[in-house]
Design a protein around this motif. Structure first.
Motif, PDB file in Angstrom:
ATOM      1  N   MET A  67      17.581   4.204 -34.666  1.00  0.00           N
ATOM      2  CA  MET A  67      16.245   3.701 -34.969  1.00  0.00           C
ATOM      3  C   MET A  67      15.906   2.519 -34.069  1.00  0.00           C
ATOM      4  O   MET A  67      14.860   1.893 -34.196  1.00  0.00           O
ATOM      5  CB  MET A  67      16.170   3.232 -36.430  1.00  0.00           C
ATOM      6  CG  MET A  67      16.408   4.352 -37.424  1.00  0.00           C
ATOM      7  SD  MET A  67      16.082   3.781 -39.119  1.00  0.00           S
ATOM      8  CE  MET A  67      16.916   5.065 -40.052  1.00  0.00           C
ATOM      9  N   ASP A  68      16.814   2.162 -33.199  1.00  0.00           N
ATOM     10  CA  ASP A  68      16.592   0.978 -32.366  1.00  0.00           C
ATOM     11  C   ASP A  68      15.691   1.331 -31.193  1.00  0.00           C
ATOM     12  O   ASP A  68      15.906   2.306 -30.488  1.00  0.00           O
ATOM     13  CB  ASP A  68      17.949   0.480 -31.855  1.00  0.00           C
ATOM     14  CG  ASP A  68      17.810  -0.727 -30.972  1.00  0.00           C
ATOM     15  OD1 ASP A  68      17.502  -1.795 -31.510  1.00  0.00           O
ATOM     16  OD2 ASP A  68      17.973  -0.584 -29.751  1.00  0.00           O
ATOM     17  N   ALA A  69      14.659   0.519 -30.987  1.00  0.00           N
ATOM     18  CA  ALA A  69      13.644   0.844 -29.979  1.00  0.00           C
ATOM     19  C   ALA A  69      14.252   0.985 -28.588  1.00  0.00           C
ATOM     20  O   ALA A  69      13.935   1.910 -27.848  1.00  0.00           O
ATOM     21  CB  ALA A  69      12.567  -0.236 -29.975  1.00  0.00           C
ATOM     22  N   VAL A  70      15.141   0.076 -28.234  1.00  0.00           N
ATOM     23  CA  VAL A  70      15.733   0.114 -26.895  1.00  0.00           C
ATOM     24  C   VAL A  70      16.547   1.391 -26.734  1.00  0.00           C
ATOM     25  O   VAL A  70      16.449   2.095 -25.736  1.00  0.00           O
ATOM     26  CB  VAL A  70      16.624  -1.127 -26.662  1.00  0.00           C
ATOM     27  CG1 VAL A  70      17.325  -1.007 -25.326  1.00  0.00           C
ATOM     28  CG2 VAL A  70      15.759  -2.384 -26.710  1.00  0.00           C
ATOM     29  N   ARG A  71      17.305   1.711 -27.758  1.00  0.00           N
ATOM     30  CA  ARG A  71      18.095   2.939 -27.710  1.00  0.00           C
ATOM     31  C   ARG A  71      17.182   4.152 -27.535  1.00  0.00           C
ATOM     32  O   ARG A  71      17.438   5.033 -26.731  1.00  0.00           O
ATOM     33  CB  ARG A  71      18.920   3.067 -28.992  1.00  0.00           C
ATOM     34  CG  ARG A  71      19.739   4.344 -29.009  1.00  0.00           C
ATOM     35  CD  ARG A  71      20.625   4.430 -30.229  1.00  0.00           C
ATOM     36  NE  ARG A  71      21.084   5.810 -30.362  1.00  0.00           N
ATOM     37  CZ  ARG A  71      21.441   6.364 -31.497  1.00  0.00           C
ATOM     38  NH1 ARG A  71      21.423   5.659 -32.596  1.00  0.00           N
ATOM     39  NH2 ARG A  71      21.831   7.610 -31.528  1.00  0.00           N
ATOM     40  N   ASN A  72      16.093   4.173 -28.284  1.00  0.00           N
ATOM     41  CA  ASN A  72      15.177   5.302 -28.179  1.00  0.00           C
ATOM     42  C   ASN A  72      14.632   5.432 -26.763  1.00  0.00           C
ATOM     43  O   ASN A  72      14.440   6.522 -26.260  1.00  0.00           O
ATOM     44  CB  ASN A  72      13.989   5.124 -29.147  1.00  0.00           C
ATOM     45  CG  ASN A  72      14.428   5.285 -30.595  1.00  0.00           C
ATOM     46  OD1 ASN A  72      15.487   5.833 -30.844  1.00  0.00           O
ATOM     47  ND2 ASN A  72      13.628   4.793 -31.509  1.00  0.00           N
ATOM     48  N   HIS A  73      14.351   4.305 -26.181  1.00  0.00           N
ATOM     49  CA  HIS A  73      13.765   4.293 -24.856  1.00  0.00           C
ATOM     50  C   HIS A  73      14.743   4.889 -23.845  1.00  0.00           C
ATOM     51  O   HIS A  73      14.371   5.664 -22.985  1.00  0.00           O
ATOM     52  CB  HIS A  73      13.441   2.840 -24.488  1.00  0.00           C
ATOM     53  CG  HIS A  73      12.616   2.702 -23.269  1.00  0.00           C
ATOM     54  ND1 HIS A  73      11.291   3.043 -23.236  1.00  0.00           N
ATOM     55  CD2 HIS A  73      12.935   2.281 -22.024  1.00  0.00           C
ATOM     56  CE1 HIS A  73      10.820   2.823 -22.022  1.00  0.00           C
ATOM     57  NE2 HIS A  73      11.797   2.364 -21.268  1.00  0.00           N
ATOM     58  N   ALA A 116      17.542  12.877 -23.736  1.00  0.00           N
ATOM     59  CA  ALA A 116      18.027  13.993 -24.543  1.00  0.00           C
ATOM     60  C   ALA A 116      19.142  13.438 -25.435  1.00  0.00           C
ATOM     61  O   ALA A 116      19.850  12.505 -25.058  1.00  0.00           O
ATOM     62  CB  ALA A 116      18.556  15.096 -23.648  1.00  0.00           C
ATOM     63  N   PHE A 117      19.284  13.995 -26.626  1.00  0.00           N
ATOM     64  CA  PHE A 117      20.329  13.547 -27.536  1.00  0.00           C
ATOM     65  C   PHE A 117      21.676  14.116 -27.070  1.00  0.00           C
ATOM     66  O   PHE A 117      21.728  15.094 -26.320  1.00  0.00           O
ATOM     67  CB  PHE A 117      20.049  14.060 -28.951  1.00  0.00           C
ATOM     68  CG  PHE A 117      18.919  13.361 -29.661  1.00  0.00           C
ATOM     69  CD1 PHE A 117      17.949  12.656 -28.974  1.00  0.00           C
ATOM     70  CD2 PHE A 117      18.830  13.416 -31.051  1.00  0.00           C
ATOM     71  CE1 PHE A 117      16.895  12.023 -29.644  1.00  0.00           C
ATOM     72  CE2 PHE A 117      17.793  12.788 -31.729  1.00  0.00           C
ATOM     73  CZ  PHE A 117      16.832  12.092 -31.023  1.00  0.00           C
ATOM     74  N   VAL A 136      19.923  17.727 -35.664  1.00  0.00           N
ATOM     75  CA  VAL A 136      18.484  17.973 -35.825  1.00  0.00           C
ATOM     76  C   VAL A 136      18.248  19.457 -36.115  1.00  0.00           C
ATOM     77  O   VAL A 136      17.489  19.817 -37.031  1.00  0.00           O
ATOM     78  CB  VAL A 136      17.707  17.511 -34.569  1.00  0.00           C
ATOM     79  CG1 VAL A 136      16.234  17.920 -34.656  1.00  0.00           C
ATOM     80  CG2 VAL A 136      17.835  16.000 -34.394  1.00  0.00           C
ATOM     81  N   TYR A 137      18.917  20.319 -35.362  1.00  0.00           N
ATOM     82  CA  TYR A 137      18.768  21.762 -35.627  1.00  0.00           C
ATOM     83  C   TYR A 137      19.319  22.133 -37.002  1.00  0.00           C
ATOM     84  O   TYR A 137      18.753  22.987 -37.694  1.00  0.00           O
ATOM     85  CB  TYR A 137      19.451  22.588 -34.531  1.00  0.00           C
ATOM     86  CG  TYR A 137      18.649  22.689 -33.252  1.00  0.00           C
ATOM     87  CD1 TYR A 137      17.419  23.343 -33.233  1.00  0.00           C
ATOM     88  CD2 TYR A 137      19.108  22.137 -32.071  1.00  0.00           C
ATOM     89  CE1 TYR A 137      16.672  23.438 -32.067  1.00  0.00           C
ATOM     90  CE2 TYR A 137      18.377  22.231 -30.886  1.00  0.00           C
ATOM     91  CZ  TYR A 137      17.154  22.890 -30.897  1.00  0.00           C
ATOM     92  OH  TYR A 137      16.415  22.983 -29.749  1.00  0.00           O
ATOM     93  N   TYR A 139      16.778  11.037 -38.183  1.00  0.00           N
ATOM     94  CA  TYR A 139      15.792   9.951 -38.197  1.00  0.00           C
ATOM     95  C   TYR A 139      15.410   9.527 -36.779  1.00  0.00           C
ATOM     96  O   TYR A 139      14.253   9.200 -36.508  1.00  0.00           O
ATOM     97  CB  TYR A 139      16.315   8.750 -38.991  1.00  0.00           C
ATOM     98  CG  TYR A 139      16.215   8.931 -40.488  1.00  0.00           C
ATOM     99  CD1 TYR A 139      14.967   9.032 -41.111  1.00  0.00           C
ATOM    100  CD2 TYR A 139      17.343   9.001 -41.291  1.00  0.00           C
ATOM    101  CE1 TYR A 139      14.858   9.200 -42.483  1.00  0.00           C
ATOM    102  CE2 TYR A 139      17.247   9.159 -42.670  1.00  0.00           C
ATOM    103  CZ  TYR A 139      16.001   9.261 -43.257  1.00  0.00           C
ATOM    104  OH  TYR A 139      15.897   9.434 -44.613  1.00  0.00           O
ATOM    105  N   ASP A 140      16.379   9.521 -35.869  1.00  0.00           N
ATOM    106  CA  ASP A 140      16.057   9.161 -34.479  1.00  0.00           C
ATOM    107  C   ASP A 140      15.010  10.111 -33.899  1.00  0.00           C
ATOM    108  O   ASP A 140      14.076   9.683 -33.219  1.00  0.00           O
ATOM    109  CB  ASP A 140      17.317   9.208 -33.602  1.00  0.00           C
ATOM    110  CG  ASP A 140      18.092   7.899 -33.608  1.00  0.00           C
ATOM    111  OD1 ASP A 140      17.563   6.890 -34.121  1.00  0.00           O
ATOM    112  OD2 ASP A 140      19.222   7.878 -33.091  1.00  0.00           O
TER     113      ASP A 140
END
Lengths: 240, 240
Positions: free
Chosen positions: A1-7, A11-12, A20-21, B21-22
């Motif tokens: 959930m961390d913005a920097v990580r998301n940025h 791809a996961f 997710v699947y 959640y990500d």
């Protein structure tokens, strides 16, 4: 959930992608397996945050969340469901009515709580970005919020059932919902004893899963082509 | 994706839950950061399988997927978008029109491909389970498929932008979509250079994220209460 990580995280990783699947493929419309133990408020808040982070047309965020716990009110909603069901039955093909009667189609009173997700159609009246041509887009945004909620719930081990056999006008009266607000989804929400391997309607023979390759069209409606994509689709869905 | 695992695996582990959640929190409506390199058919098939496993009313599965790759056709859709945008502009509040004009609202030609997700309203004519009271439920099911696609795409590092500023009639003509089928979503799909930390419309000052606690109601519309839930919601969303 961390913005920097998301940025950074483009791809996961394999494990995260599979998770997710897993949520998507093992999500069920739960009717029959609710337990009555309560949902922790912190968990419920996470589910609502997931819903609130759905896409919305013009960043309109048209949704509200009515949490219904009171048993008397839930019994009143259940009565609305039973009346609606009796109204719908004659419209089902005759040879399927016996099966329809046998199907369990709600868990209003058995689940931990009910949640009505609504759409406020006046929330961004002076900036209808993306809604002039398609005024239903705010309803669609609200449905995206429902689906986010549902998938997050699956990951938390919480079941969700969407009760669509309800008269919207009667439900609005019961919950005091004003004219400009639409109750998009009435959900039963709770911990479950299990998530069924197949959707109930598939297991009970109501309908079969359609072959994905038959739903892929190329360039225009019913356009043939995309053979490689269709082969890949069959290879994936054949495994499930 | 294994059925036995899904059956046993109730709540997800911490890492898997965070991955879901990500995907939800870092999904973006992508307009500006598309790369032109193609999407592998196996990956696209996974995304379509995710869409196909959305919930649908009466297990109706009303969706079809039109894959559009041809540049000429995409340019024609872009022309429809530009015409629709010019029609919508006068309906935006005057003080916001300059900002509206600056916003990039589509990536039709820049993305790897376009995808039109449609709803066949006649797919289960003789068994309208759950649609007698709410005939829009098949459209809502199709929106759930869109959101599944979008979240799976995020996990794959693939961006999706939903172009809602289009005249549905013109789009139907262009893609040969018959009367009984509704084009629910027109999507730009492709690898991206980055996923923005915030939604574009939030970053550009079009609108702010609403406080989640203000959207929670208790027992009936605008009902007060649920203080513990609201506090939990603020604690979570304050971090993002």
């Amino acid at each position: 959930m961390d913005a920097v990580r998301n940025h950074i995280c483009h791809a996961f990783g394999d494990l995260e992608r599979e998770a997710v699947y897993d949520a998507i493929f093992s999500r069920r419309d739960v009717r029959s397996h609710f337990r009555s133990d309560p949902i922790d408020d912190v968990v419920l808040a996470r589910l609502l945050a997931a819903a609130h982070h759905a896409p919305s047309v013009g960043f309109m965020q048209p949704w509200d969340f009515i949490v219904i716990r009171d048993q008397k009110r839930r019994e009143a909603v259940r009565d609305l469901f039973l009346a609606a069901r009796a109204q719908e039955l004659p419209h089902i093909a005759e040879e399927r009515q016996a099966l329809y009667r046998k199907l369990k189609l709600e868990g209003i009173c058995e689940s931990a709580l009910n949640l009505c997700i609504t759409c406020d159609r006046q929330r961004s009246e002076n900036s209808p970005l993306g809604r002039w041509h398609n005024p239903q887009m705010d309803l669609f945004s609200t449905v995206c919020a429902v689906q986010n909620f549902w998938l997050a719930a699956r990951a938390e081990g919480i079941g969700v059932g969407w009760v669509s056999i309800l008269d919207a006008g009667s439900l609005k009266d019961l919950l005091g919902i004003p004219d400009h607000v639409v109750p998009v989804a009435y959900l039963c929400v709770g911990h479950v004893r299990e998530f069924a391997v197949q959707p109930d309607l598939e297991r009970n023979g109501w309908a079969s899963r359609l072959p994905l390759r038959d739903l892929v069209m190329s360039e225009r409606y019913a356009g043939t082509g995309e053979d490689a994509l269709k082969a890949a689709a069959s290879a994936i869905t054949g495994k499930k």
